[in-house]
Design a protein around this motif. Structure first.
Motif, short mmCIF file in Angstrom:
data_model
loop_
_atom_site.label_atom_id
_atom_site.label_comp_id
_atom_site.label_asym_id
_atom_site.label_seq_id
_atom_site.Cartn_x
_atom_site.Cartn_y
_atom_site.Cartn_z
N PRO A 64 0.84 -1.21 0.00
CA PRO A 64 0.00 0.00 0.00
C PRO A 64 0.87 1.26 0.00
CG PRO A 64 -0.82 -1.59 1.59
CD PRO A 64 0.50 -2.11 1.12
N LEU A 65 0.45 2.25 -0.74
CA LEU A 65 1.24 3.48 -0.87
C LEU A 65 1.47 4.14 0.49
CD1 LEU A 65 2.72 5.56 -2.55
CD2 LEU A 65 0.52 6.65 -3.05
N ASP A 66 0.46 4.14 1.36
CA ASP A 66 0.63 4.75 2.69
C ASP A 66 1.76 4.08 3.45
OD1 ASP A 66 -1.41 6.54 2.24
OD2 ASP A 66 -2.90 5.46 3.43
N LEU A 67 1.83 2.75 3.39
CA LEU A 67 2.88 2.02 4.09
C LEU A 67 4.24 2.30 3.46
CD1 LEU A 67 3.41 -0.03 6.35
CD2 LEU A 67 2.99 -1.87 4.68
N HIS A 68 4.26 2.32 2.15
CA HIS A 68 5.49 2.62 1.42
C HIS A 68 6.01 4.02 1.78
CE1 HIS A 68 7.54 2.34 -2.83
NE2 HIS A 68 8.37 2.74 -1.91
N ARG A 100 2.82 13.70 -2.64
CA ARG A 100 2.85 13.10 -1.32
C ARG A 100 4.29 12.78 -0.90
NH1 ARG A 100 -1.47 8.44 -0.45
NH2 ARG A 100 -0.62 8.73 1.65
N ALA A 101 5.11 12.36 -1.86
CA ALA A 101 6.51 12.07 -1.54
C ALA A 101 7.26 13.34 -1.17
CB ALA A 101 7.17 11.38 -2.74
N ILE A 102 7.02 14.41 -1.91
CA ILE A 102 7.66 15.69 -1.61
C ILE A 102 7.25 16.17 -0.22
CG2 ILE A 102 7.76 18.12 -2.27
CD1 ILE A 102 7.45 17.11 -5.21
#
Length: 260
Positions: A64-68, A100-102
């Motif tokens: 999942p992206l949130d976990l990543h 989101r990464a930034i």
């Protein structure tokens, strides 16, 4: 945000310098701090495959992206170096994933094209770059083409090279600073890509026992060499070898260092 902009600028300068940028991919806080504390290391890159494996997921956006992102945020917070994140294919919305990464401190990233139609792949690259501009930073996108990694064993290598060049040039034209071509290891193909894309525009991955040494890649004009999932495999190989020695009646390896 000023610190973020500075880190982004530093990462970009490392890609355009005459000296090749060697990025060791990390997957958790302890691997990140060990790598960051090694003399000569100037930036970090995360490995999506390795982070997924850490949590028990198969590679390919199954984590999942949130976990990543949560693990990436922990890594960013633990080091003082610029960090680039492997976005895989962007989790369905490359621009939003980049935003989101930034937001967690990432200043660069890999984005796979998975040989999607070129217009779609270019649009995804543009979306990531736009997310960087919106955040006020020069986001360092390592725009990846999968032309080589998806080529079959019997593929026409000249045609594969042409496809990689076409896609790489398209990504450069819309502002990507560097093009990532995993799967290319032969000297003549690396040289042809540098010639077609320009010096300090090509990024490759180092494959154990196959790839050219980093110094030779630098001499060919390669901008960046990373290690992908192979650094985690190096660690796991050492672990398995140590276990094998123990269960066969031995001891742990001499010279083991207290790195955590």
């Amino acid at each position: 945000m000023a610190d973020l902009a500075d880190r982004a600028r530093t990462l970009l300068e490392l890609h355009t310098a005459d000296e090749i940028l060697t990025l060791t991919n990390v997957w958790d806080v302890v691997s990140a701090t060990v790598v960051a504390g090694t003399p000569g290391v100037r930036a970090l890159a995360t490995a999506s495959h390795s982070i997924a494996a850490t949590f028990g997921y198969e590679d390919g956006e199954n984590i999942p992206l949130d976990l990543h992102l949560g693990m990436v945020e922990r890594i960013v917070s633990a080091v003082d170096l610029p960090v680039s994140m492997d976005f895989e294919a962007g989790y369905g919305d490359a621009g939003e994933t980049a935003r989101r990464a930034i937001a967690v401190g990432v200043v660069g990233g890999n984005l796979e094209d998975q040989l999607a139609p070129l217009d779609d792949a270019v649009a995804a690259v543009e979306a990531v770059l736009r997310a960087g501009r919106d955040a006020g930073i020069d986001f360092v996108l390592n725009a990846r083409t999968d032309a080589f990694v998806r080529a079959g064993e019997d593929a026409d290598r000249a045609a594969v090279l042409t496809e990689a060049v076409t896609r790489g040039r398209a990504y450069l034209e819309v502002g990507a600073p560097v093009v990532f071509v995993p799967g290319v290891v032969a000297r003549e193909e690396v040289a042809a890509l540098v010639d077609a894309l320009g010096p300090r525009r090509l990024s490759v991955i180092s494959v154990p026992g196959v790839s050219l040494p980093a110094r030779e890649l630098e001499q060919l004009g390669v901008a960046r060499v990373s290690t992908g999932p192979f650094t985690q495999r190096v660690a796991l190989t050492a672990l398995q070898d140590a276990v094998t020695g123990m269960v066969s009646g031995g001891t742990l390896p001499a010279g083991t260092r207290p790195l955590n």
